[in-house]
Design an enzyme around this catalytic site. Sequence first.
Site, PDB file in Angstrom:
ATOM      1  N   THR A 105       0.749  -0.922   0.152  1.00 13.15           N
ATOM      2  CA  THR A 105      -0.113  -0.016  -0.218  1.00 13.15           C
ATOM      3  C   THR A 105       0.414   0.964   0.267  1.00 13.15           C
ATOM      4  OG1 THR A 105      -0.378   0.169   2.735  1.00 13.15           O
ATOM      5  CG2 THR A 105      -2.227  -1.316   0.873  1.00 13.15           C
TER       6      THR A 105
ATOM      7  N   TYR B  69      11.548 -21.177   2.061  1.00 10.12           N
ATOM      8  CA  TYR B  69      10.640 -22.232   1.297  1.00 10.12           C
ATOM      9  C   TYR B  69      11.342 -22.874  -0.053  1.00 10.12           C
ATOM     10  CZ  TYR B  69       7.178 -18.174   2.521  1.00 10.12           C
ATOM     11  OH  TYR B  69       6.401 -17.518   3.595  1.00 10.12           O
TER      12      TYR B  69
ATOM     13  N   ASP C  76      10.686  -8.161   1.107  1.00 14.27           N
ATOM     14  CA  ASP C  76      10.847  -7.480   2.805  1.00 14.27           C
ATOM     15  C   ASP C  76      10.228  -8.074   3.879  1.00 14.27           C
ATOM     16  OD1 ASP C  76       8.012  -8.477   1.782  1.00 14.27           O
ATOM     17  OD2 ASP C  76       6.444  -7.010   2.779  1.00 14.27           O
TER      18      ASP C  76
ATOM     19  N   SER D 162       1.109  -3.922   5.822  1.00 18.62           N
ATOM     20  CA  SER D 162      -0.756  -3.809   5.192  1.00 18.62           C
ATOM     21  C   SER D 162      -1.210  -4.882   6.161  1.00 18.62           C
ATOM     22  CB  SER D 162      -0.692  -3.707   3.902  1.00 18.62           C
ATOM     23  OG  SER D 162      -0.706  -2.475   3.382  1.00 18.62           O
TER      24      SER D 162
END
Length: 245
Positions: A10, A93, A102, A124
Amino acid sequence: MKLFVDVGNTAMKWRYCDGATVHQGGCRHEREWSRVVDVMLAGAGRSPEEIWIASVAGPEADTVIASCLASRAGCQPRFYYSCESDFGVQSCYPEPRKLGVDRWVAMIEGFQRYGASIIIDCGSALTIDAVDGRGVFLGGYIVPGLGMLRGALLRDTSDVHIEPGTAQLQLGQSTGECVHNGLLRMSVAFVTEVVVELRQVLDDTSKVLVTGGDAPELIGSFAFEFEHAPDLVLDGLERVAARQQ
């Protein structure tokens, strides 16, 4: 002069580094990339010679952002993305590139500073990630952030009207207070439970680093020790970019 840019879901934050001089800024982007790039470059004074970007906006947005910066600044930006391992941190992962960059650069910065660490990003989305003393990313959690929770409540309950206010960990005495205080308590309880759990896995002196735009709303209610690091993502991006010199 170098420009470092953190493109979130955002908002966009940036940092200009010109020798010892550092200038930072940021704003909500509303995915209006041309406008935001103009705002960002307007405060520079002159065009940067190097631009580094950590973006979670998606490939199409990254292409537009790169084009805007190249045409206006005359410099082709370089994007850094999550990878299997870097700066001593090993991703858990199966597809490392799918980890939000980030979160990745924040973990790199936390590990490089303190070793084992817990990274809480109050953006967010509210994310919590853990890195052990060997640099292994153990995994994380992602839940809606305060703004997203408020938005969902407003969208799905027609009779709830929320005025801006300051949340506290106590019973609300109006609908607005009940919402603000309830969402704060829910978020703080979740974060606290995870930190307590992780400190049984990691060393109990592991650093807790808190970043993200909603951090000021939450940190006053945390009962555990932490460090507020509002620029953790930009710090991590600057660190990985410095290696490329």
